[in-house]
Write a protein that holds these residues in place. Structure first.
Motif, short mmCIF file in Angstrom:
data_model
loop_
_atom_site.label_atom_id
_atom_site.label_comp_id
_atom_site.label_asym_id
_atom_site.label_seq_id
_atom_site.Cartn_x
_atom_site.Cartn_y
_atom_site.Cartn_z
N ILE A 57 5.95 38.57 -9.34
CA ILE A 57 6.89 39.53 -9.07
C ILE A 57 7.64 38.94 -7.84
CG2 ILE A 57 7.19 41.73 -8.00
CD1 ILE A 57 4.50 42.75 -9.60
N GLU A 58 8.92 39.01 -7.73
CA GLU A 58 9.85 38.22 -6.78
C GLU A 58 10.94 39.38 -6.41
OE1 GLU A 58 10.04 33.72 -7.84
OE2 GLU A 58 11.64 35.13 -8.55
N GLY A 59 11.46 39.15 -5.19
CA GLY A 59 12.50 40.06 -4.68
C GLY A 59 12.59 39.95 -3.25
N LYS A 60 13.44 40.61 -2.93
CA LYS A 60 13.96 40.69 -1.47
C LYS A 60 13.77 42.26 -0.81
CE LYS A 60 17.54 38.44 0.09
NZ LYS A 60 18.56 37.80 0.73
N VAL A 61 12.92 42.35 0.16
CA VAL A 61 12.63 43.65 0.56
C VAL A 61 13.37 43.79 2.01
CG1 VAL A 61 10.84 45.03 1.96
CG2 VAL A 61 10.07 43.59 -0.10
N PHE A 62 14.12 44.66 2.09
CA PHE A 62 15.18 45.06 3.34
C PHE A 62 14.28 46.15 4.15
CE2 PHE A 62 18.19 43.40 0.50
CZ PHE A 62 18.74 42.35 1.18
N VAL A 63 14.00 45.81 5.28
CA VAL A 63 13.24 46.82 5.88
C VAL A 63 14.26 47.18 7.30
CG1 VAL A 63 11.78 45.12 7.02
CG2 VAL A 63 11.23 47.80 7.09
N LYS A 64 14.61 48.22 7.78
CA LYS A 64 15.20 48.72 8.81
C LYS A 64 14.25 49.23 9.89
CE LYS A 64 18.88 51.82 10.14
NZ LYS A 64 19.82 52.91 9.55
N ILE A 65 14.29 48.43 11.12
CA ILE A 65 13.20 48.82 12.16
C ILE A 65 13.91 49.38 13.33
CG2 ILE A 65 11.29 47.75 13.53
CD1 ILE A 65 11.25 45.69 11.47
N LEU A 66 13.47 50.34 14.06
CA LEU A 66 13.97 50.96 15.23
C LEU A 66 13.19 50.28 16.39
CD1 LEU A 66 15.84 52.78 16.95
CD2 LEU A 66 14.17 54.59 16.38
N VAL A 67 13.98 49.70 17.21
CA VAL A 67 13.16 48.95 18.43
C VAL A 67 13.61 49.73 19.56
CG1 VAL A 67 13.14 46.80 19.56
CG2 VAL A 67 13.32 46.88 17.14
N ASP A 68 12.70 50.01 20.44
CA ASP A 68 13.01 50.90 21.83
C ASP A 68 13.30 50.33 22.80
OD1 ASP A 68 10.80 49.99 23.01
OD2 ASP A 68 9.56 51.85 22.77
N GLN A 69 13.66 50.50 23.95
CA GLN A 69 14.39 49.87 25.16
C GLN A 69 13.40 49.04 25.78
OE1 GLN A 69 14.23 53.18 24.57
NE2 GLN A 69 13.53 54.28 26.58
N ARG A 70 12.05 48.93 25.36
CA ARG A 70 11.14 48.31 25.95
C ARG A 70 10.78 47.01 24.79
NH1 ARG A 70 6.27 51.75 26.17
NH2 ARG A 70 7.74 52.62 24.49
N GLY A 71 11.37 47.15 23.80
CA GLY A 71 11.35 46.00 22.71
C GLY A 71 10.28 46.07 21.72
N LYS A 72 9.80 47.44 21.78
CA LYS A 72 8.72 47.97 21.09
C LYS A 72 9.11 48.61 19.48
CE LYS A 72 5.64 47.33 24.34
NZ LYS A 72 4.82 46.00 24.36
N TYR A 73 8.32 48.26 18.67
CA TYR A 73 8.64 48.71 17.31
C TYR A 73 8.30 50.31 17.33
CZ TYR A 73 6.86 50.61 12.74
OH TYR A 73 6.78 51.20 11.61
N VAL A 74 9.39 51.13 16.92
CA VAL A 74 9.08 52.77 16.91
C VAL A 74 8.90 53.01 15.46
CG1 VAL A 74 10.29 54.99 17.28
CG2 VAL A 74 10.66 52.88 18.90
#
Length: 124
Positions: free
Chosen positions: A58-75
């Motif tokens: 199984i192959e492919g490209k996973v696109f993940v959209k990440i919200l990063v807060d004003q401190r640089g933290k994953y939300v």
């Protein structure tokens, strides 16, 4: 796992990591600096090509959209493209480990979205 399979597995992992590091994309307006990934080496170590996906080719490209807060933290995140659940799960398992610099707009730190396309490819 036989040595040949291990070599292929590691090669597939290398393809995955190279794709991850070289294909970051950002939505950007004038005066805006997007968040940047700060710890690619650590993410590389944790990201695994799922064994079941590798064995099933199984192959492919996973696109993940990440919200990063004003401190640089994953939300939070959302998947924009998901070729297979095994691949998206491998990405999701590492998201809390990714560290970012904060995005900026007009000199002020802001929350911002960043999209990471992560390629899972088994070398031939």
């Amino acid at each position: 796992m036989k040595r040949t399979n291990l070599t292929r597995f590691l090669g597939g992992l290398l393809c995955l990591l190279l794709a991850f590091s070289s294909q970051l994309s950002y939505a950007q307006d004038a005066g805006e600096t997007p968040p940047k990934v700060l710890n690619l080496t650590e993410v590389y170590k944790g990201m695994k090509y799922p064994k079941a996906a590798y064995e099933a080719k199984i192959e492919g490209k996973v696109f993940v959209k990440i919200l990063v807060d004003q401190r640089g933290k994953y939300v939070k995140h959302e998947f924009l493209g998901n070729p297979h659940e095994l691949l998206s799960q491998a990405v999701e398992d590492q998201l809390d480990q990714v560290k970012f610099s904060a995005g900026e707009k007009d000199g002020q730190k802001v929350s911002a979205w960043v999209t990471l396309p992560i390629l899972f490819k088994i070398p031939e």
